[in-house]
Design an enzyme around this catalytic site. Structure first.
Site, short mmCIF file in Angstrom:
data_model
loop_
_atom_site.label_atom_id
_atom_site.label_comp_id
_atom_site.label_asym_id
_atom_site.label_seq_id
_atom_site.Cartn_x
_atom_site.Cartn_y
_atom_site.Cartn_z
CE LYS A 109 -41.51 33.51 -11.20
NZ LYS A 109 -40.80 34.74 -11.55
CG ASP A 128 -38.14 34.59 -14.01
OD1 ASP A 128 -36.96 34.97 -13.75
OD2 ASP A 128 -39.14 35.28 -13.76
CD GLU A 133 -38.22 36.82 -16.92
OE1 GLU A 133 -38.85 36.45 -17.94
OE2 GLU A 133 -38.79 37.32 -15.94
CG ASP A 147 -38.70 40.69 -14.94
OD1 ASP A 147 -39.20 41.82 -15.07
OD2 ASP A 147 -39.24 39.79 -14.26
CE LYS A 196 -42.39 41.09 -14.75
NZ LYS A 196 -41.76 40.65 -13.48
CD GLN A 222 -44.21 44.77 -10.86
OE1 GLN A 222 -43.63 45.07 -11.90
NE2 GLN A 222 -44.47 45.66 -9.92
MG MG Z 1 -39.12 37.60 -13.97
#
Ligand code: MG
Length: 367
Positions: free
Chosen positions: A162, A191, A217, A242, A266, A294
């Protein structure tokens, strides 16, 4: 096969430690179990994980929309009329997680009724997926230690980091520390959850050009229309959309606009039925795909591997299937197990997991 009842049961299980990222933080799995019961007494189960800061759904809103809108429209149809259910729910804009969970619970009930695994009914390509683990915001030292633990304990060697903090050097340092520590024994991708601007994203990608990142992402907001297009043109790896593409139409719009070159599917957001439609779009457009997470619990993670393993394209890359490891407990009679970096599809019938009624009674929060 006639549907007699649809229930939405909210529950709360604490995380072992908070998970932080650019668009929010979670300390508890405040999810909703959806049960679809047929007149024959078959029960299908799925899980809806609300993401208030992404889709505006909350635990209470999911319970309310299922109870007041979707259940009355679907009860009385049969498990073979999934398109009727889709159309009934499509009249309402939004609420993707509530809709997805009803769809998946119907598929589970169908599989149980037929005595077949849902993964086989969907496509039956393989029985497993490699697992990608998501690393939330932490110091480089802690991120390396967490990755080491995941590698040693579960055999996981793909990590999604992240990013999206300021200054960008914070996240560059984390990715560099991971690559330096593990060398080429791990796959790394990032991401941003829309945390950076296009310029910051480009700066970060340049600073990490030697790190062999495989995907980028949602680094900046898709609503920065020209900035996003400018960034995607300069990104040397697939750029994954996403949360900017919750529907098939959004995917078409963003891909044709040059605002992404790959998508995250997802099941928590698009269930099995719409995810299958998205996969057809992915094939038709010729774009890359990753099975996303998620922040699912075990029921949701099992749904992801059920779908991802069912098709060739969705099982190529490691799926994001390990977030449940950070939740302190689960609701299943047989918890999921990641071994050798893989998660195996349950044999079924249905999606192959059974709820532990005592645990659900303990963690449910509506009684
Ligand atoms: Mg994402």
């Amino acid at each position: 096969m006639k549907i007699a009842a649809i229930e939405a049961i909210p529950y709360s299980i604490p995380y072992t430690h908070p998970l932080r990222f650019a668009s929010g933080e979670v300390t508890h799995a405040n999810n909703v179990v959806i049960k679809v019961t047929t007149q024959d007494g078959v029960v299908g189960v799925a899980e809806a994980p609300p993401r208030p800061y992404t889709y505006g759904e909350t635990q209470a809103s999911i319970v309310a929309v299922v109870r007041d809108l979707f259940a009355p429209a679907i009860v009385g149809t049969t498990l073979l009329q999934r398109e009727q259910a889709q159309q009934a729910m499509a009249r309402t804009i939004g609420n993707p997680t509530a809709k997805a969970a009803i769809d998946m619970a119907m598929w589970d009930a169908l599989g149980r009724t037929l005595g077949q695994s849902v993964s086989s009914l969907l496509g039956g390509f393989t029985d497993r997926m490699r697992v990608s683990h998501m690393l939330g915001f932490e110091s480089p030292e802690r991120m390396v230690a967490e990755a080491e633990r995941m590698k040693d304990t579960y055999g996981i060697s793909t990590f999604k980091v992240k990013v999206g903090r300021r200054p960008v050097d914070l996240d560059v340092a984390v990715c560099r520390a991971l690559r330096t520590h593990f060398g080429d024994t791990i796959e790394l991708y990032i991401d941003g959850n829309r945390g950076w601007t296009a310029a910051e994203s480009a700066q970060a990608l340049t600073a990490m050009a030697d790190l062999g990142l495989t995907l980028a992402e949602e680094l900046n907001p898709a609503d920065d229309v020209l900035g996003r297009r400018w960034l995607v043109e300069r990104t040397p790896m697939p750029f994954v959309a996403d949360e900017s593409v919750p529907t098939p139409a959004d995917i078409t719009r963003e891909i044709l606009a040059g605002s992404a070159t790959a998508v995250s599917i997802k099941t928590a957001r698009t269930g099995f039925t719409t995810s299958h439609r998205i996969l057809g779009l992915v094939e038709g457009l010729g774009i890359d795909v990753v099975m996303g997470n998620q922040i699912d619990g075990q029921i949701g993670t099992n749904a992801t591997v059920t779908f991802g393993a069912a098709f060739e394209r969705t099982s190529r890359r490691a799926g994001e299937l390990s977030n449940f490891l950070d939740i302190s407990d689960d609701l299943l009679t047989e918890p999921l197990r990641i071994t050798n970096g893989e998660l195996i599809v349950r044999e079924g019938p249905g999606v192959g997991v059974d709820l532990d009624d005592d645990k659900l009674a303990h963690y449910r929060i509506d009684v």
